[in-house]
Design an enzyme around this catalytic site. Structure first.
Site, mmCIF file in Angstrom:
data_model
loop_
_atom_site.group_PDB
_atom_site.id
_atom_site.type_symbol
_atom_site.label_atom_id
_atom_site.label_comp_id
_atom_site.label_asym_id
_atom_site.label_seq_id
_atom_site.Cartn_x
_atom_site.Cartn_y
_atom_site.Cartn_z
ATOM 1 N N THR A 190 7.034 5.894 5.602
ATOM 2 C CA THR A 190 7.789 4.712 6.013
ATOM 3 C C THR A 190 9.255 5.037 6.232
ATOM 4 O O THR A 190 9.774 5.920 5.568
ATOM 5 C CB THR A 190 7.683 3.693 4.853
ATOM 6 O OG1 THR A 190 6.336 3.307 4.751
ATOM 7 C CG2 THR A 190 8.574 2.497 5.035
ATOM 8 N N ARG A 218 -5.518 -4.194 5.220
ATOM 9 C CA ARG A 218 -4.669 -3.725 4.116
ATOM 10 C C ARG A 218 -3.175 -3.890 4.462
ATOM 11 O O ARG A 218 -2.720 -3.544 5.546
ATOM 12 C CB ARG A 218 -4.983 -2.253 3.838
ATOM 13 C CG ARG A 218 -4.217 -1.663 2.650
ATOM 14 C CD ARG A 218 -2.989 -0.893 3.094
ATOM 15 N NE ARG A 218 -2.341 -0.199 1.987
ATOM 16 C CZ ARG A 218 -1.143 0.359 2.073
ATOM 17 N NH1 ARG A 218 -0.466 0.316 3.191
ATOM 18 N NH2 ARG A 218 -0.607 0.964 1.035
ATOM 19 N N VAL A 219 -2.441 -4.424 3.519
ATOM 20 C CA VAL A 219 -0.988 -4.533 3.649
ATOM 21 C C VAL A 219 -0.381 -3.776 2.470
ATOM 22 O O VAL A 219 -0.869 -3.901 1.341
ATOM 23 C CB VAL A 219 -0.548 -6.013 3.638
ATOM 24 C CG1 VAL A 219 0.964 -6.137 3.515
ATOM 25 C CG2 VAL A 219 -1.025 -6.719 4.911
ATOM 26 N N GLY A 220 0.642 -3.011 2.723
ATOM 27 C CA GLY A 220 1.253 -2.224 1.650
ATOM 28 C C GLY A 220 2.479 -2.889 1.066
ATOM 29 O O GLY A 220 2.697 -4.087 1.203
ATOM 30 N N THR A 241 9.089 4.371 -0.574
ATOM 31 C CA THR A 241 8.166 5.007 0.356
ATOM 32 C C THR A 241 7.067 5.673 -0.472
ATOM 33 O O THR A 241 7.257 5.941 -1.650
ATOM 34 C CB THR A 241 8.912 6.029 1.243
ATOM 35 O OG1 THR A 241 7.984 6.666 2.109
ATOM 36 C CG2 THR A 241 9.623 7.086 0.437
ATOM 37 N N THR A 243 2.807 5.794 -1.677
ATOM 38 C CA THR A 243 1.623 4.953 -1.842
ATOM 39 C C THR A 243 2.033 3.560 -2.292
ATOM 40 O O THR A 243 2.432 3.345 -3.442
ATOM 41 C CB THR A 243 0.650 5.570 -2.870
ATOM 42 O OG1 THR A 243 0.411 6.922 -2.508
ATOM 43 C CG2 THR A 243 -0.660 4.805 -2.898
ATOM 44 N N GLY A 244 1.907 2.601 -1.379
ATOM 45 C CA GLY A 244 2.411 1.260 -1.617
ATOM 46 C C GLY A 244 1.771 0.555 -2.794
ATOM 47 O O GLY A 244 2.412 -0.260 -3.463
HETATM 48 C C1 SD4 Z 1 2.505 1.817 2.512
HETATM 49 N N1 SD4 Z 1 4.552 2.529 1.494
HETATM 50 O O1 SD4 Z 1 2.030 1.182 3.430
HETATM 51 C C2 SD4 Z 1 3.817 2.524 2.718
HETATM 52 C C3 SD4 Z 1 3.562 3.876 3.272
HETATM 53 C C4 SD4 Z 1 4.717 4.799 3.099
HETATM 54 O O2 SD4 Z 1 5.696 6.820 3.104
HETATM 55 O O3 SD4 Z 1 5.743 4.482 2.691
HETATM 56 N N2 SD4 Z 1 4.671 6.014 3.316
HETATM 57 O O4 SD4 Z 1 1.958 1.957 1.425
#
Ligand code: SD4
Length: 331
Positions: A190, A218-220, A241, A243-244
């Protein structure tokens, strides 16, 4: 296979007109000065994003305008495969985008599961400025965007489509890849950006295509205020940033800002949020999460689970990519 180093470096350098040698190796940060304005953003696609933000920030402009302009760069760059146009799709081959924005007054706007719109951050800003709500999702967010003059575009590029078809054929399933040093395959990165202008106004934005090949729907964390982004104009801001799911379960950026409120520096506040994840989430070692924070004095810092997270910094006298400190330190 597109690699993180190849695609991000190429696109970053192309935009910023930079030489490879200058930015090829990130270093640990020794903050040299903290005069305003300052802009910081995640990963090396932050370098050209910061340059775009600086066009506003360096000319006495508003931090909110600068973060929007900044993150629109990777959103529009098909070589950045984790944000906006050209982002990796979900398991069904759809590019679905999450984004949010927040200003120094605590105003916030967000869109989730938005399809067909290249610049979700600008839709999020309109949600903030034109509606009584904070978050619009899916079909409603798309309708709102179209009603406000955004154009429907095809976000899945031929390259991403080909990779997705291969992924499907190989039945590889979903896995949350860790962005560690020397890892070649990329599935999430991200952009989160924080900026403080010369009048001391701090704003932030966060935008992503989310985890590659995620389950449809899916929404992070990225569009969730307090998870992917939080700003308190009297204290500072933070972006996340990685794993959300881990960030959402611990409300990471809200925690970082609260830690700064209690007197911690940005880096130590980010460290506390990573330590919280390490204490609460049993398999955290299989994931990457990075936090980046900026306080109202213009001091910044970051911390992550795994070595490998870096961020771009730009001030009037300094511009570089900096390695974040990591909880699981290198041996
Ligand atoms: C998510 N945090 O959708 C985001 C992905 C991300 O670096 O940040 N990747 O989980």
């Amino acid at each position: 296979m597109v690699t993180r180093r190849s695609f991000i470096t190429k696109s970053s350098l192309a935009f910023a007109g930079l030489t490879l040698t200058k930015y090829s190796s990130a270093k640990y940060n020794f903050q040299k000065e903290n005069k305003l304005p300052v802009v910081v953003s995640t990963w090396n696609h932050g370098l050209p994003a910061n340059e775009a933000a600086w066009e506003t920030l360096g000319n006495g402009g508003y931090s909110l305008d600068s973060v929007e302009a900044g993150v629109r760069v990777p959103e529009g760059d098909p070589l950045v495969i984790t944000v906006g146009y050209g982002g990796i799709p979900d398991a069904k081959g759809k590019v679905t985008l999450d984004a949010c924005i927040m200003d120094e007054k605590g105003r916030a706007g967000s869109v989730t599961y938005l399809q067909h719109i290249k610049h979700p951050v600008s839709v999020a800003r309109l949600v903030m400025e034109k509606t009584p709500h904070v978050m619009l999702s899916g079909k409603g967010a798309l309708e709102f965007a179209l009603e406000n003059g955004f154009e429907k575009e095809k976000l899945l590029t031929p390259g991403r489509k080909k990779e997705w078809k291969k992924w499907k054929k190989e039945k590889r399933g979903f896995s949350s890849k860790i962005n560690i040093e020397n890892q070649l395959e990329e599935n999430h990165d991200t952009i989160g950006m924080l900026a403080i202008d010369d009048k001391g106004r701090l704003s932030g934005a966060c935008t992503t295509s989310g985890m590659g090949y995620k389950l449809p729907g899916r929404v992070g964390d990225s569009p969730i205020i307090g998870a992917g982004l939080f700003v308190d104009g009297e204290i500072g801001g933070a972006v996340a940033t990685g794993t959300g799911e881990l960030v959402m379960k611990t409300l990471g950026t809200f925690l970082v800002v609260e830690m700064m409120r209690s007197g911690k520096s940005p880096a130590r506040a980010c460290e506390e949020a990573v330590k919280r994840i390490a204490r609460k989430i049993p398999d955290y070692q299989n994931h990457q999460v990075g936090f980046l924070a900026l306080n109202v004095k213009g001091e910044y810092g970051a911390y992550c689970i795994q070595p490998g997270f870096n961020y771009a910094v730009k001030t009037a006298s300094f511009s570089d990519l900096v390695d974040a400190e990591a909880w699981l330190k290198k041996l």
